[in-house]
Scaffold this active site. Structure first.
Site, PDB file in Angstrom:
ATOM      1  N   CYS A  46       0.846  -1.188   0.000  1.00  0.00           N
ATOM      2  CA  CYS A  46       0.000   0.000   0.000  1.00  0.00           C
ATOM      3  C   CYS A  46       0.885   1.243   0.000  1.00  0.00           C
ATOM      4  O   CYS A  46       1.985   1.252   0.553  1.00  0.00           O
ATOM      5  CB  CYS A  46      -0.903   0.007   1.227  1.00  0.00           C
ATOM      6  N   ASP A  48       0.381   3.774   1.664  1.00  0.00           N
ATOM      7  CA  ASP A  48       0.337   4.346   3.010  1.00  0.00           C
ATOM      8  C   ASP A  48       1.756   4.620   3.535  1.00  0.00           C
ATOM      9  O   ASP A  48       2.609   3.725   3.531  1.00  0.00           O
ATOM     10  CB  ASP A  48      -0.388   3.355   3.939  1.00  0.00           C
ATOM     11  N   ARG A  50       2.914   4.788   6.316  1.00  0.00           N
ATOM     12  CA  ARG A  50       3.335   4.070   7.532  1.00  0.00           C
ATOM     13  C   ARG A  50       3.796   2.640   7.255  1.00  0.00           C
ATOM     14  O   ARG A  50       4.108   1.905   8.191  1.00  0.00           O
ATOM     15  CB  ARG A  50       2.178   4.066   8.540  1.00  0.00           C
ATOM     16  N   HIS A 102      -2.266  -3.975   4.987  1.00  0.00           N
ATOM     17  CA  HIS A 102      -2.101  -3.583   6.392  1.00  0.00           C
ATOM     18  C   HIS A 102      -3.454  -3.300   7.020  1.00  0.00           C
ATOM     19  O   HIS A 102      -4.359  -2.797   6.356  1.00  0.00           O
ATOM     20  CB  HIS A 102      -1.182  -2.361   6.512  1.00  0.00           C
ATOM     21  N   CYS A 105      -6.219   0.025   6.795  1.00  0.00           N
ATOM     22  CA  CYS A 105      -5.976   0.581   5.464  1.00  0.00           C
ATOM     23  C   CYS A 105      -7.127   1.514   5.068  1.00  0.00           C
ATOM     24  O   CYS A 105      -8.287   1.100   4.997  1.00  0.00           O
ATOM     25  CB  CYS A 105      -5.837  -0.551   4.450  1.00  0.00           C
TER      26      CYS A 105
HETATM   27 CO    CO Z   1      -3.488   1.213   2.958  1.00  0.00          CO
END
Ligand code: CO
Length: 215
Positions: A46, A48, A50, A102, A105
């Site tokens: 992803c 993302d 993090r 994750h 998400c």
């Molecule tokens: Co995500």
């Protein structure tokens, strides 16, 4: 420096410090890396911020070939993902392809609701709504919304691993070179731990309709 204080200039400043530290520790670091790229792993994760592939797996530059998009999807019309996959499998000859989702998400959470995000994002998230529909009975049987979202994150990863196995690029590599192994993982934002969900070895079961017989 706290995240709020970071600026474009501070990122570039950090980069110069980082580069000189690498060379001080290992004078051949960049000349070695720039002449050779032989990663064994392709990471599909992803976007993302993090979930950084290298940090959470303790890998260095040169070790993982990375593709990231919203909610780590493998979409068969995504020429970006397909190019990365084809290059990694046929040229770099990676031994493992990892799909890493994750918990928490945002893409998966958004797909569980009826809010429109405008043009293209709706179309992207629709792929996750399709995964929800495939597993609707099980998901709706879960009364807790947080737990249900975690289930959908997991179903989504499993589905994307299957999507990889459906590609002719993958099937050809499986047939002639007996690699790569496919892995479906989920990363926990709360504890930093990766959970292994699913693994597909070359030749593992796939619905026959998706198996090409003239590769
Ligand atoms: Co995500």
């Amino acid at each position: 420096m706290s995240p709020a204080d970071k600026t474009i200039e501070s990122l570039l400043q950090h980069n110069r410090v980082w580069a000189s530290e690498r060379v001080r520790e290992d004078p051949g670091y960049f000349s070695r890396l720039s002449s050779l790229q032989t990663p064994k792993f392709l990471w599909i994760g992803c976007s993302d911020s993090r979930v950084p592939a290298n940090q959470i797996t303790g890998t260095d530059p040169g070790e993982i070939f990375v593709h990231r998009n919203v909610a780590n999807l493998v979409v068969h019309t995504d020429i970006n993902l397909l190019s990365v996959l084809e290059y990694a499998v046929t040229q770099l000859k990676v031994e493992h392809v990892i799909v890493c989702g994750h918990y928490g998400c945002g893409g998966v959470l958004a797909a569980m609701h009826r809010t429109s995000f405008g043009g293209v994002l709706n179309k992207w998230l629709r792929n996750i709504k399709d995964v929800f529909r495939l597993h609707e009975a099980e998901l709706l049987a879960c009364p807790d919304e947080t737990a249900r979202a975690r289930m959908l994150v997991e179903f989504n990863v499993r589905e994307q691993v299957l999507n990889l196995a459906k590609t002719s690029v993958l099937q050809r590599a499986w047939k002639y070179e007996h690699r790569p192994v496919l892995h479906g993982w989920v990363y926990g934002l709360e504890d930093g731990i990766i959970k292994q969900l699913v693994e597909m070895q070359p030749g593992d079961d796939l619905h026959p309709l998706y198996q090409y017989d003239n590769l």
